[in-house]
Design an enzyme around this catalytic site. Sequence first.
Site, mmCIF file in Angstrom:
data_model
loop_
_atom_site.group_PDB
_atom_site.id
_atom_site.type_symbol
_atom_site.label_atom_id
_atom_site.label_comp_id
_atom_site.label_asym_id
_atom_site.label_seq_id
_atom_site.Cartn_x
_atom_site.Cartn_y
_atom_site.Cartn_z
ATOM 1 N N THR A 212 -23.321 25.607 111.938
ATOM 2 C CA THR A 212 -23.516 24.890 113.187
ATOM 3 C C THR A 212 -22.496 25.384 114.199
ATOM 4 O OG1 THR A 212 -23.530 22.730 114.221
ATOM 5 C CG2 THR A 212 -22.202 22.931 112.243
ATOM 6 N N GLU A 355 -25.916 19.159 110.288
ATOM 7 C CA GLU A 355 -25.241 18.426 109.204
ATOM 8 C C GLU A 355 -26.112 17.351 108.582
ATOM 9 O OE1 GLU A 355 -24.049 19.233 112.098
ATOM 10 O OE2 GLU A 355 -21.897 19.495 112.146
ATOM 11 N N LYS A 467 -15.052 9.019 132.091
ATOM 12 C CA LYS A 467 -14.392 7.722 132.135
ATOM 13 C C LYS A 467 -13.883 7.478 133.543
ATOM 14 C CE LYS A 467 -12.015 4.835 128.903
ATOM 15 N NZ LYS A 467 -11.096 4.717 127.806
ATOM 16 N N TRP A 472 -16.873 3.636 130.932
ATOM 17 C CA TRP A 472 -17.681 4.807 130.611
ATOM 18 C C TRP A 472 -18.885 4.934 131.534
ATOM 19 C CZ3 TRP A 472 -14.815 7.516 127.609
ATOM 20 C CH2 TRP A 472 -14.071 6.933 126.584
#
Length: 573
Positions: A212, A355, A467, A472
């Site tokens: 990956t 994964e 942020k 957020w």
Amino acid sequence: MPDLRPTPEETSDEDTRAGTGVDTYAPRMQGLMQDYPLTLPHLFGRAEKLFPKKEVVTSVPGGVERYTYGDWADRTRRLGGVLDVLGVSDGGRVATFAWNSARHLELYFGIPCTGRVLHTLNIRLFSEQIQYIVRHAEDEAIFVDRSLLALLWPLVGSDDFKNVWHIVVMDDGKGDIPDDSRILLYEDLLAEATPVEFEVRDENRAAAMAYTSGTTGNPKGVVYSHRSTVLHTMAALTADLLGVSERDVILPVVPMFHANAWGLAHAAVAAGSKLVMPGADLSGANLVNLIESERVTVAAGVPTIWMGVLPLLDGRDVSSLRAIPCGGSAVPKALSEGFRQKIGLPILQAWGMTETSPLASSGHIKSYMAEGRTEEELADIRAMQGLPAPLVDARIVEQGTLDELPWDGETTGELQVRGPWIASEYYRDDRSAESFTDDGWLRTGDVAAISDEGYIRLTDRTKDVIKSGGEWISSVELENEIMGHPKVAEAAVIGVPHAKWSERPLACVVVRPGEELSKEELLDYLGTRVAKWWLPDDVLFIDEVPKTSVGKFSKKTLRESYGSYVLPTDQSS
Ligand code: ADP
């Protein structure tokens, strides 16, 4: 085969009948079912015995090549013989550098079913990454499409390839073949080979591996076992994930060299579905032709693929389609709605990672949730990454802790998953410690909220979050909204420094060819769709959003280019 029976100590261990008030002790009772190994030769044998008449079709320049699972099975057994002749060791890694094709499907099974490990090389990685991967995995042979040889050949002489004894070329019609003794021709080898019997007894043996890319550092190796692959395949067959069945005609546009073609190659073999492989031509035109002429029912690919297909659907008969699984990056609501409006079938969003084999969640709407909701509300549900797959556990935690956050649809945290087809560590890599928690979950690096119904909604990558004033802002959601504007082709939003708010969003927007769009027009449009404090502080019109080696938006590159961009709202400048 692993011996899963209890040890003598376990058998003599006694269960108390806690809480029953009965003061007797009984030995712990064990199930009495067969310990049958979950290995790929079973899936292979099933297709060989039950579905020899079903077709595997590959798109080639100027048409298609057809053969049956019967032909495939014979050639795959011969491939086993070829690997013996080439002297590939037991457990040795055999790499592929190939498009989606029937031949690639032979390698998908012939390699692991003889106890070797299939290593799919991602042809889109940068050459240094490929060199690193080939060395790290210690590949012994590489099977490469003739049309891709020009990409690989310059690397073959490098030190990193010194373990690679053979380069086997699969003729897909185009490209020069150098005159070199290391090069062998696939068809010649198969013609001379003797078919072999397949047997793998230990279900925990490695079947395949993939690296990956990540955004920093060298790629990391994920090693799939036979067991994880078989269980993942069974999950792909379940109705609430992809529901792959014998009746399906499957077009995996998602490459077999990236994240196992989302399990579709294995699932098609297990179920006996007809397969349609797109080969090297991933153009919208070729895909629509294939869907129409082969009566494809399931076509899976990343959002960019479907963006290319959508404008070509007028007047075409794609009524055979029943599902369009899509993931790899967020599926813009406008794209899914575009499909729904044009062909009556929205996109089925799925989420996963190399994964996670990769299927980890999918966006089916629960039956009772569909009732009484408007199309707009349903589209909002589909824009989420969906419900965790069976056998996959998901949780969100406060960054850097193991504190679980509530499933209220609002609170965001790092998404973590665990399950039988989710990696437990990376191959020979001391970076594993950063990615797996002490209690055995994979840290996905994705930031998500989970709704009270259990729907995962990705808001960002941990490294991409913005942020502003301690709160957020979801760059993914902003991008989704911006890409919903009819004049926008692509958009990526990054956080840039701001004296007062520490960070504020900057939108980088690509306008559709022939259209004109001003910052004011875009901000007006967004004003009715997102909270006011989320509105980007500036809009940059760019020619193209830079992409990573695997075609995802590269925000890292954007941050490198515009990370010190001075926003007009930043009074400190
Ligand atoms: P690579 O790491 O090589 O790009 P992966 O396919 O493993 O390849 O990437 C996994 C990541 O892709 C996920 O962690 C997530 O950030 C993103 N991703 C996958 N599916 C989706 C989806 N449906 N929506 C948003 N992001 C997704």
